[in-house]
Motif scaffolding. Structure first.
Motif, PDB file in Angstrom:
ATOM      1  N   LYS A  66     -35.312   4.546  -7.661  1.00  0.00           N
ATOM      2  CA  LYS A  66     -34.079   4.064  -8.273  1.00  0.00           C
ATOM      3  C   LYS A  66     -32.983   5.072  -7.976  1.00  0.00           C
ATOM      4  O   LYS A  66     -33.200   6.281  -8.072  1.00  0.00           O
ATOM      5  N   GLY A  67     -31.816   4.575  -7.594  1.00  0.00           N
ATOM      6  CA  GLY A  67     -30.653   5.426  -7.376  1.00  0.00           C
ATOM      7  C   GLY A  67     -29.638   5.192  -8.478  1.00  0.00           C
ATOM      8  O   GLY A  67     -29.266   4.053  -8.757  1.00  0.00           O
ATOM      9  N   ILE A  68     -29.194   6.268  -9.122  1.00  0.00           N
ATOM     10  CA  ILE A  68     -28.202   6.184 -10.189  1.00  0.00           C
ATOM     11  C   ILE A  68     -26.920   6.814  -9.668  1.00  0.00           C
ATOM     12  O   ILE A  68     -26.890   8.008  -9.344  1.00  0.00           O
ATOM     13  N   ALA A  69     -25.860   6.016  -9.558  1.00  0.00           N
ATOM     14  CA  ALA A  69     -24.595   6.473  -8.976  1.00  0.00           C
ATOM     15  C   ALA A  69     -23.679   7.020 -10.053  1.00  0.00           C
ATOM     16  O   ALA A  69     -23.707   6.598 -11.203  1.00  0.00           O
ATOM     17  N   SER A  70     -22.841   7.971  -9.638  1.00  0.00           N
ATOM     18  CA  SER A  70     -21.823   8.523 -10.529  1.00  0.00           C
ATOM     19  C   SER A  70     -20.537   8.717  -9.741  1.00  0.00           C
ATOM     20  O   SER A  70     -20.509   8.557  -8.531  1.00  0.00           O
ATOM     21  N   GLY A  71     -19.461   9.066 -10.421  1.00  0.00           N
ATOM     22  CA  GLY A  71     -18.188   9.323  -9.746  1.00  0.00           C
ATOM     23  C   GLY A  71     -17.556   8.080  -9.172  1.00  0.00           C
ATOM     24  O   GLY A  71     -16.856   8.148  -8.169  1.00  0.00           O
TER      25      GLY A  71
END
Length: 161
Positions: A66-71
């Motif tokens: 799972k990839g959790i994006a920010s910004g």
């Protein structure tokens, strides 16, 4: 002589118990997760690695990523293949993980490379980050499989705008 046998039997039982308890307590299984440090905004391929660092002889044959994006960035995994171990069967979980099941067993010390097809986007003019989380199982992601614990920190990929 009978007393000596009883004392010896008690000491042998205590020694066996002292050695058996630490061995039974080490049933936690571990893996590490690696990911690239940078990526460009687009639909692209990204390779992540799962390494079986189990101290026993357990192997895993299902993984989740799972990839959790920010910004202001977003990430969506649309496909994956594994090597070695074949393509596996993709399963999208309701928990946000992308699973590959039915892989050839990844044995102690072996590394599984997973090529993900991902779509990443960013908003604004700043680079974003994707934090990757992994899971590994001795069977399928559903019970009664044993789940390995990720040993290292979640790797981070910078998304260049």
């Amino acid at each position: 002589m009978n007393v000596a046998r009883k004392v010896f039997a008690i000491l042998a039982a205590l020694a066996f118990a002292a050695l058996a308890v630490p061995a039974a307590a080490q049933n936690v299984k571990y893996f590490t997760l690696g990911a690239p440090t940078t990526a460009t905004v687009a639909t692209t391929s990204i390779q992540v690695t799962f390494k079986n660092i189990e101290t026993g002889n357990s192997s895993f044959n299902s993984i989740g990523i799972k990839g959790i994006a920010s910004g202001g960035s977003t990430v969506s995994i649309t496909g994956a293949t594994a090597s070695p171990g074949g393509p596996g069967t993709p399963v999208v979980g309701g928990d946000g993980y992308f699973y590959l099941t039915g892989l050839s067993p990844v044995k102690k010390g072996q590394t599984l490379t997973v090529t993900l097809t991902v779509t990443m986007t960013a908003s604004g003019c700043t680079n974003g980050q994707v934090t990757w989380q992994g899971r590994a199982f001795t069977g399928s992601p559903s019970s009664p499989s044993t789940e390995f614990q990720q040993q290292n920190a979640n790797p981070v990929t910078v998304v260049n705008v």
